[in-house]
Motif scaffolding. Sequence first.
Motif, PDB file in Angstrom:
ATOM      1  N   GLY A  19       0.816  -1.215   0.000  1.00  0.00           N
ATOM      2  CA  GLY A  19       0.000   0.000   0.000  1.00  0.00           C
ATOM      3  C   GLY A  19       0.843   1.255   0.000  1.00  0.00           C
ATOM      4  N   VAL A  20       1.891   1.270   0.823  1.00  0.00           N
ATOM      5  CA  VAL A  20       2.800   2.428   0.852  1.00  0.00           C
ATOM      6  C   VAL A  20       3.471   2.617  -0.496  1.00  0.00           C
ATOM      7  CG1 VAL A  20       4.908   3.336   1.885  1.00  0.00           C
ATOM      8  CG2 VAL A  20       3.176   2.258   3.325  1.00  0.00           C
ATOM      9  N   LEU A  21       3.874   1.507  -1.119  1.00  0.00           N
ATOM     10  CA  LEU A  21       4.539   1.583  -2.426  1.00  0.00           C
ATOM     11  C   LEU A  21       3.608   2.141  -3.492  1.00  0.00           C
ATOM     12  CD1 LEU A  21       7.098   0.912  -4.045  1.00  0.00           C
ATOM     13  CD2 LEU A  21       6.116  -1.358  -4.476  1.00  0.00           C
ATOM     14  N   LEU A  22       2.361   1.723  -3.463  1.00  0.00           N
ATOM     15  CA  LEU A  22       1.405   2.173  -4.476  1.00  0.00           C
ATOM     16  C   LEU A  22       1.020   3.641  -4.296  1.00  0.00           C
ATOM     17  CD1 LEU A  22      -0.973  -0.927  -4.665  1.00  0.00           C
ATOM     18  CD2 LEU A  22       0.753  -0.229  -6.341  1.00  0.00           C
ATOM     19  N   ILE A  23       0.936   4.083  -3.050  1.00  0.00           N
ATOM     20  CA  ILE A  23       0.510   5.460  -2.793  1.00  0.00           C
ATOM     21  C   ILE A  23       1.666   6.447  -2.835  1.00  0.00           C
ATOM     22  CG2 ILE A  23       0.783   5.596  -0.287  1.00  0.00           C
ATOM     23  CD1 ILE A  23      -1.984   6.857  -0.141  1.00  0.00           C
ATOM     24  N   ALA A  24       2.902   5.945  -2.844  1.00  0.00           N
ATOM     25  CA  ALA A  24       4.075   6.825  -2.832  1.00  0.00           C
ATOM     26  C   ALA A  24       4.112   7.783  -4.026  1.00  0.00           C
ATOM     27  CB  ALA A  24       5.347   5.989  -2.772  1.00  0.00           C
ATOM     28  N   PRO A  25       3.838   7.322  -5.286  1.00  0.00           N
ATOM     29  CA  PRO A  25       3.845   8.283  -6.405  1.00  0.00           C
ATOM     30  C   PRO A  25       2.839   9.422  -6.230  1.00  0.00           C
ATOM     31  CG  PRO A  25       3.899   6.039  -7.221  1.00  0.00           C
ATOM     32  CD  PRO A  25       3.623   5.950  -5.753  1.00  0.00           C
ATOM     33  N   THR A  26       1.666   9.093  -5.692  1.00  0.00           N
ATOM     34  CA  THR A  26       0.656  10.126  -5.471  1.00  0.00           C
ATOM     35  C   THR A  26       1.124  11.145  -4.435  1.00  0.00           C
ATOM     36  OG1 THR A  26      -1.098   8.541  -5.992  1.00  0.00           O
ATOM     37  CG2 THR A  26      -1.734  10.546  -4.812  1.00  0.00           C
ATOM     38  N   ILE A  27       1.717  10.638  -3.358  1.00  0.00           N
ATOM     39  CA  ILE A  27       2.227  11.538  -2.317  1.00  0.00           C
ATOM     40  C   ILE A  27       3.339  12.419  -2.877  1.00  0.00           C
ATOM     41  CG2 ILE A  27       3.414  11.637  -0.099  1.00  0.00           C
ATOM     42  CD1 ILE A  27       1.985   9.069   0.685  1.00  0.00           C
ATOM     43  N   ILE A  34       1.602  20.754  -4.789  1.00  0.00           N
ATOM     44  CA  ILE A  34       0.812  21.531  -3.837  1.00  0.00           C
ATOM     45  C   ILE A  34       1.631  21.960  -2.613  1.00  0.00           C
ATOM     46  CG2 ILE A  34      -1.195  21.474  -2.306  1.00  0.00           C
ATOM     47  CD1 ILE A  34      -2.561  19.641  -4.261  1.00  0.00           C
ATOM     48  N   VAL A  35       2.245  21.015  -1.959  1.00  0.00           N
ATOM     49  CA  VAL A  35       2.919  21.329  -0.695  1.00  0.00           C
ATOM     50  C   VAL A  35       4.108  22.254  -0.920  1.00  0.00           C
ATOM     51  CG1 VAL A  35       4.145  20.374   1.282  1.00  0.00           C
ATOM     52  CG2 VAL A  35       2.162  19.170   0.346  1.00  0.00           C
ATOM     53  N   LEU A  39       4.548  26.074   0.625  1.00  0.00           N
ATOM     54  CA  LEU A  39       5.634  26.436   1.539  1.00  0.00           C
ATOM     55  C   LEU A  39       6.523  27.521   0.929  1.00  0.00           C
ATOM     56  CD1 LEU A  39       6.653  22.903   2.886  1.00  0.00           C
ATOM     57  CD2 LEU A  39       5.188  24.622   3.974  1.00  0.00           C
ATOM     58  N   ALA A  40       6.738  27.446  -0.386  1.00  0.00           N
ATOM     59  CA  ALA A  40       7.557  28.460  -1.051  1.00  0.00           C
ATOM     60  C   ALA A  40       6.886  29.826  -0.996  1.00  0.00           C
ATOM     61  CB  ALA A  40       7.813  28.052  -2.501  1.00  0.00           C
ATOM     62  N   ALA A  41       5.545  29.865  -1.160  1.00  0.00           N
ATOM     63  CA  ALA A  41       4.820  31.136  -1.100  1.00  0.00           C
ATOM     64  C   ALA A  41       4.907  31.741   0.302  1.00  0.00           C
ATOM     65  CB  ALA A  41       3.363  30.923  -1.494  1.00  0.00           C
ATOM     66  N   ILE A  42       4.751  30.893   1.317  1.00  0.00           N
ATOM     67  CA  ILE A  42       4.863  31.389   2.690  1.00  0.00           C
ATOM     68  C   ILE A  42       6.274  31.918   2.955  1.00  0.00           C
ATOM     69  CG2 ILE A  42       4.739  30.732   5.120  1.00  0.00           C
ATOM     70  CD1 ILE A  42       2.590  28.701   4.349  1.00  0.00           C
TER      71      ILE A  42
END
Length: 299
Positions: A19-27, A34-35, A39-42
Motif C-alpha cells: 500500500g505504501v509503495l502504491l501510494i508513494a507516487p501520489t504523495i 501543492i505542498v 511552503l515556497a509562497a509562505i
Amino acid sequence: MIATQTITPRLERSYARLGVLLIAPTILVFSLVIVYPLLAAIYLSVFSIYTPTLEGNFVGAANYVKLLTGKAFWNSLGVTLIWTVGTLTLQIVFGVGMALLLHQNIWFRSLARSLVLFPYFLSTVVAVLVWRWLFNDLYGAMNHGLMQLGILDLPLDWLGSMPNAMIGVILVGAWKYFPFVVIAVLARLQTIPEHLYEAAKIDGAGPIARFWDVTLPQLRNVLVVIVLLRAIWDFKEFDLIYLLTGGGPVTSTQTLSLLVYQEAFGLNQMGQAAAYSVGMMLVMLVFMVVYIRKTGKEG
C-alpha cells in the motif's frame, strides 16, 4: 492453526508495504505540485523580492502589515466576492432551469444535451474573443441588437466602464460554466423516484408545487456541493477575467488572482505578491473546510 497465526501478520505487513509503495507516487506528486509551492509562497512572503532577479531582503511581517492596512487587498477581495456571488447565482439559476428543461421528454433532447456542454468545453481564449466582439461598443452585436429593440439609444462601452464591465464579466462567466451545473443537476433528476411525483399529483400539486415540494428537496444535497465547488473555482478564476478586462477599468474588475499577478509581474514585487496569495489561500480555506465537512457528513 499455528501456521495461520504466524502467516497472517506477515501478510498484513506485506500488504502494508504494498500500500505504501502504491501510494508513494501520489504523495510525491502531491508534495511537488501543492505542498512545495505552498511552503515556497509562505517563505517568499516574508521577503521583499524583486521578481526579475528573485533577490531581496528579509522584511518579516511587513508584507502582511501592508496587506491588512492597505486598500489593494480588501478592494480586490470585494471585487472577487461580487464576481463569485454574481456568476455563481446565474450559473445555478440557468443551470437548474436548463436541467429541468432537458429532463423533459422533448424531441430535440439528445441534441440539446450535447450542445449545452459546448461553452464548458470551449477554449477560454476562443470564448473571450467571441464575447469581446459581441461587447464591442462600435460594431458589437450586443449593442446592435439592443438598439434595434429600442432598449438603448446609444451604444454602451460594455468592458470599459462600470458597472457595465462587471456585468459583462459576470455574464460571460455564467455562460462559460453553467453547463457544469446542468450536468450535475440533470444526473440527480434522473434518479428521483417517479412515484414521488405521482403522489404529489394525486394530492393536487401543480408543476410549481411539485418543484418546491419534491424536486428541490431532492436536489438540495447536490446543489450544496455544486455551490461550494463552483464558489472555490470561481473565487480563483484568472484567465477569463484577465483576457476580458485585464482587471479594468482601473481596478474595478481586479480580483485577488489578478492582484497577485499584477503585484508579481507588473510591479515586480514577488514578496508582496506571495503575501497576497497566502491571504487569498486563507480565504479559500474557509470554502474548502465547509466543502470537506459537508461531503464528510454525506459520506
